[in-house]
Design an enzyme around this catalytic site. Structure first.
Site, PDB file in Angstrom:
ATOM      1  N   GLY A 172       0.735  -1.148  -0.242  1.00 14.33           N
ATOM      2  CA  GLY A 172      -0.029   0.060  -0.119  1.00 14.33           C
ATOM      3  C   GLY A 172       0.870   1.016  -0.086  1.00 14.33           C
ATOM      4  N   MET A 195      -4.983   8.126  10.994  1.00 18.15           N
ATOM      5  CA  MET A 195      -4.322   7.894   9.787  1.00 18.15           C
ATOM      6  C   MET A 195      -2.752   7.366   9.719  1.00 18.15           C
ATOM      7  SD  MET A 195      -6.974   9.925   7.633  1.00 18.15           S
ATOM      8  CE  MET A 195      -6.423   9.840   6.042  1.00 18.15           C
ATOM      9  N   GLU A 232       8.351  16.203   6.382  1.00 19.48           N
ATOM     10  CA  GLU A 232       9.529  15.193   5.984  1.00 19.48           C
ATOM     11  C   GLU A 232      10.042  15.545   4.751  1.00 19.48           C
ATOM     12  OE1 GLU A 232       8.079  11.251   6.820  1.00 19.48           O
ATOM     13  OE2 GLU A 232       7.850  11.717   9.039  1.00 19.48           O
ATOM     14  N   ASP A 286      -6.527   3.487   7.333  1.00 20.95           N
ATOM     15  CA  ASP A 286      -6.967   4.999   6.956  1.00 20.95           C
ATOM     16  C   ASP A 286      -8.391   5.409   6.449  1.00 20.95           C
ATOM     17  OD1 ASP A 286      -4.195   5.469   7.310  1.00 20.95           O
ATOM     18  OD2 ASP A 286      -3.819   6.380   5.663  1.00 20.95           O
ATOM     19  N   HIS A 335      22.009   3.273  30.664  1.00 19.71           N
ATOM     20  CA  HIS A 335      22.824   4.274  30.491  1.00 19.71           C
ATOM     21  C   HIS A 335      24.236   3.937  29.420  1.00 19.71           C
ATOM     22  CE1 HIS A 335      24.929   7.700  32.002  1.00 19.71           C
ATOM     23  NE2 HIS A 335      26.043   6.999  32.390  1.00 19.71           N
TER      24      HIS A 335
HETATM   25  P1  FAD Z   1      -2.929   1.966   2.400  1.00 21.23           P
HETATM   26  O1  FAD Z   1      -1.491   1.832   2.839  1.00 21.23           O
HETATM   27  O2  FAD Z   1      -3.120   3.181   1.735  1.00 21.23           O
HETATM   28  O3  FAD Z   1      -3.200   0.872   1.420  1.00 21.23           O
HETATM   29  C1  FAD Z   1      -4.365   0.693   0.955  1.00 21.23           C
HETATM   30  C2  FAD Z   1      -4.470  -0.222  -0.417  1.00 21.23           C
HETATM   31  O4  FAD Z   1      -5.668  -0.182  -0.771  1.00 21.23           O
HETATM   32  C3  FAD Z   1      -3.652   0.520  -1.467  1.00 21.23           C
HETATM   33  O5  FAD Z   1      -2.660  -0.060  -1.824  1.00 21.23           O
HETATM   34  C4  FAD Z   1      -4.763   0.635  -2.816  1.00 21.23           C
HETATM   35  O6  FAD Z   1      -4.173   0.496  -3.850  1.00 21.23           O
HETATM   36  C5  FAD Z   1      -5.762  -0.343  -2.153  1.00 21.23           C
HETATM   37  N1  FAD Z   1      -7.055  -0.097  -2.760  1.00 21.23           N
HETATM   38  C6  FAD Z   1      -7.736   0.680  -2.528  1.00 21.23           C
HETATM   39  N2  FAD Z   1      -9.094   0.804  -3.313  1.00 21.23           N
HETATM   40  C7  FAD Z   1      -8.960  -0.433  -3.878  1.00 21.23           C
HETATM   41  C8  FAD Z   1      -9.738  -1.123  -4.709  1.00 21.23           C
HETATM   42  N3  FAD Z   1     -10.998  -0.553  -5.068  1.00 21.23           N
HETATM   43  N4  FAD Z   1      -9.424  -2.464  -5.237  1.00 21.23           N
HETATM   44  C9  FAD Z   1      -8.275  -2.989  -4.859  1.00 21.23           C
HETATM   45  N5  FAD Z   1      -7.272  -2.269  -4.025  1.00 21.23           N
HETATM   46  C10 FAD Z   1      -7.767  -1.235  -3.588  1.00 21.23           C
HETATM   47  N6  FAD Z   1       2.238   6.510   8.696  1.00 21.23           N
HETATM   48  C11 FAD Z   1       2.987   6.206   9.914  1.00 21.23           C
HETATM   49  O7  FAD Z   1       2.766   5.296  10.482  1.00 21.23           O
HETATM   50  N7  FAD Z   1       4.369   6.385   9.728  1.00 21.23           N
HETATM   51  C12 FAD Z   1       4.959   7.292   8.585  1.00 21.23           C
HETATM   52  O8  FAD Z   1       6.176   7.494   8.724  1.00 21.23           O
HETATM   53  C13 FAD Z   1       4.324   7.595   7.776  1.00 21.23           C
HETATM   54  N8  FAD Z   1       4.845   8.243   6.775  1.00 21.23           N
HETATM   55  C14 FAD Z   1       4.002   8.606   5.841  1.00 21.23           C
HETATM   56  C15 FAD Z   1       4.671   9.316   4.538  1.00 21.23           C
HETATM   57  C16 FAD Z   1       3.931   9.636   3.341  1.00 21.23           C
HETATM   58  C17 FAD Z   1       4.403  10.403   2.411  1.00 21.23           C
HETATM   59  C18 FAD Z   1       2.498   9.304   3.307  1.00 21.23           C
HETATM   60  C19 FAD Z   1       1.774   9.664   2.240  1.00 21.23           C
HETATM   61  C20 FAD Z   1       1.850   8.376   4.360  1.00 21.23           C
HETATM   62  C21 FAD Z   1       2.678   8.250   5.546  1.00 21.23           C
HETATM   63  N9  FAD Z   1       2.006   7.357   6.596  1.00 21.23           N
HETATM   64  C22 FAD Z   1       3.003   7.202   7.635  1.00 21.23           C
HETATM   65  C23 FAD Z   1       0.705   6.995   6.654  1.00 21.23           C
HETATM   66  C24 FAD Z   1       0.531   5.541   6.257  1.00 21.23           C
HETATM   67  O9  FAD Z   1       1.153   5.435   5.235  1.00 21.23           O
HETATM   68  C25 FAD Z   1      -0.867   5.150   6.080  1.00 21.23           C
HETATM   69  O10 FAD Z   1      -1.479   5.319   7.367  1.00 21.23           O
HETATM   70  C26 FAD Z   1      -1.049   3.802   5.887  1.00 21.23           C
HETATM   71  O11 FAD Z   1      -0.435   3.040   4.930  1.00 21.23           O
HETATM   72  C27 FAD Z   1      -2.463   3.104   6.153  1.00 21.23           C
HETATM   73  O12 FAD Z   1      -2.366   1.808   5.732  1.00 21.23           O
HETATM   74  P2  FAD Z   1      -3.815   1.256   5.207  1.00 21.23           P
HETATM   75  O13 FAD Z   1      -3.554  -0.195   5.138  1.00 21.23           O
HETATM   76  O14 FAD Z   1      -5.036   1.722   5.775  1.00 21.23           O
HETATM   77  O15 FAD Z   1      -3.906   2.023   3.738  1.00 21.23           O
END
Ligand code: FAD
Length: 455
Positions: free
Chosen positions: A39, A314, A189, A308, A441
């Site tokens: 993701g 998130m 970042e 998310d 420490h």
């Molecule tokens: P996601 O990782 O967004 O995965 C959702 C997946 O669902 C995606 O791969 C998408 O392609 C898929 N999807 C959506 N709709 C469909 C569909 N209809 N059919 C099939 N597949 C689908 N969080 C932290 O905790 N620490 C960090 O340091 C951090 N840094 C970040 C830096 C950046 C630049 C960004 C953008 C985010 C960062 N985050 C960080 C946030 C973190 O990436 C998200 O909180 C996390 O990825 C959420 O996980 P998730 O599984 O909910 O969703």
């Protein structure tokens, strides 16, 4: 295709961990992902940002290491190599996820899922023209970059003048100048990378402070640090228009035009809740995300939402924890997530980390609190590793309950130390008990112990 016991849409941290745990526990599980396993987090978020930030840190430290007796002649940053290393890291971790899912016998389908409806088999989804069914359905579709209706923004995204985190992590060439729209976690970042490698960066932020809900003094310290390194901050300013090669922002009604080579859009992320047929089964969702209860259930029996897409917190580690809690609940082991003790980190240099209430947020809730602040120079290791380091830690103590309500920190290793603080906030032990924990420490984490001793 068989009728699965669990069908998961989205292969990010929430979806892939849920699939792995459910399948390992014996539930036949299918995971559907339209882009890449891992993701946002593994492909264009948490991990790749940390890969490039580590390169920036090594470079900056090479330039600044003379006071420590190390002189590096001709230190150079090869941006293409930074991106190549980042790509390697992503490849390794994504294939690790694929391997773990395979080992746990999860059926993985690569394609876009569209919910068709519900029938006697459970829920039906269409993927690559095929109909797949599952008795229970987990939505883990994540979030996407918010694109507000600013004149010229869509055109800017189409032409490549405006980029998001996705392109910023794949940029093969460094721009000379960049405007970062939004001084929140993702924007900062990116600033930490681009500013460290010589790009002239200007941040435009609508609020009078950066770093969103972080403690005001900490966000002020971060602002001072990066201002000192040449980053320009336009606070209380709103971007009103984007044209090729420039943006217009406005403060107190006064417009200002800033010329730049590239604009990074980081005005927040919004849950992915539309475009895949949620409405066909009547799942309630709004701009804030899919509505869930404390057991991650939506309003439709048999449908759950984690990560998310439910908009609660998130962060990747929240998505992981929600996946664990959901699988436990599905297996009849009641479990719920303690959102109040989930830490958040900004991986700038110095790092910022926080868990629980700030003094301000606690007072807004009517809590009686006391704040304890200690500079990190209480730690011998911090003094050894930082010349005139200005880091500090703050504890927020709930004086009515005599419990730790929050911990906030800016300085080296804050991202690692905050885990101990989060456990302390989570466990709600009295300070007398917390003071008995022994820190090794010399570590910077010892200041947490010093601060507890001030309660
Ligand atoms: P996601 O990782 O967004 O995965 C959702 C997946 O669902 C995606 O791969 C998408 O392609 C898929 N999807 C959506 N709709 C469909 C569909 N209809 N059919 C099939 N597949 C689908 N969080 C932290 O905790 N620490 C960090 O340091 C951090 N840094 C970040 C830096 C950046 C630049 C960004 C953008 C985010 C960062 N985050 C960080 C946030 C973190 O990436 C998200 O909180 C996390 O990825 C959420 O996980 P998730 O599984 O909910 O969703």
């Amino acid at each position: 295709m068989e009728n699965f016991e669990l069908m998961i849409i989205g292969g990010g941290p929430g979806g892939y961990l849920c699939a792995e745990l459910a399948s390992a526990a014996g539930l036949s599980t299918v995971l559907i992902e339209r882009r890449a396993l891992g993701g946002t987090c593994l492909n264009e978020g948490c991990v790749p940002t940390k890969a490039i930030l580590n390169s920036a840190k090594l470079y900056r430290h090479a330039l600044d290491s003379a006071p420590f007796g190390v002189t590096v002649q001709g230190a150079e940053l090869n941006h293409e190599q930074v991106i190549a290393h980042k790509d390697d890291v992503v490849r390794t971790l994504v294939s690790g996820v694929a391997g773990t899912l395979k080992k746990n016998k999860v059926t993985v389908l690569n394609g876009e899922a569209a919910i068709l409806g519900r029938d006697e088999d459970g829920f039906a989804v269409q993927v690559n023209g095929e109909r797949v069914t599952g008795r229970r359905l987990v939505i883990a579709t994540g979030s996407e970059t918010t694109v507000p209706p600013i004149p010229g923004l869509r055109e800017g995204l189409e032409s490549g003048f405006v980029i998001t985190n996705r392109e910023a992590l794949a940029n093969r060439q460094l721009p000379k100048t960049m405007v970062v729209m939004g001084g929140g976690v993702i924007g900062l970042e990116m600033v930490a990378y681009y500013a460290s490698v010589g790009v002239q960066v200007t941040v435009v932020e609508m609020l009078p402070k950066i770093a969103g809900p972080m403690d005001d003094e900490i966000s002020g310290a971060l602002l001072k640090e990066y201002t000192g390194r040449g980053v320009a901050f336009k606070l209380s300013s709103r971007v009103t228009e984007i044209q090729q090669g420039r943006i217009v922002c406005e403060k107190d009604g006064v417009p200002e035009t800033i010329e730049c080579d590239q604009v990074l859009l980081s005005l927040g992320r919004r849950p992915v809740t539309a475009g895949f047929g949620l409405e066909t089964i009547g799942v309630e969702a709004d701009r804030a995300g899919i509505r869930t209860d404390e057991r991650l259930r939506t309003n439709v029996p048999g449908v759950y939402a984690i990560g998310d897409c439910n908009g609660v917190s998130m962060l990747a580690h929240t998505a992981y924890r929600e996946a664990e809690a959901l699988v436990n609940n599905l297996l009849g082991r009641p479990d719920r997530v303690n959102y109040h003790s989930i830490a958040s980190v900004i991986y700038t240099d110095p790092e910022v980390a926080a868990v629980g209430e700030t003094k301000k947020s606690a007072e807004e809730k009517g809590m009686a609190v006391r704040e304890i602040r200690l500079p990190l120079v209480y730690s011998g290791r911090y003094v050894a590793e930082n010349i005139k380091g200005k880091g500090f830690i703050k504890l927020v103590v709930d004086t009515d309950r005599n419990r730790l309500a929050g911990v906030h920190m800016i300085g080296s290793y804050a991202s690692e130390i905050i885990a101990a603080a989060a456990m302390m906030v989570d466990q709600e032990l009295p300070p007398e008990r917390l003071k008995k924990f022994v820190f090794p420490h010399p570590t910077v984490g010892e200041v947490l112990h010093n601060a507890l001793n001030e309660i």
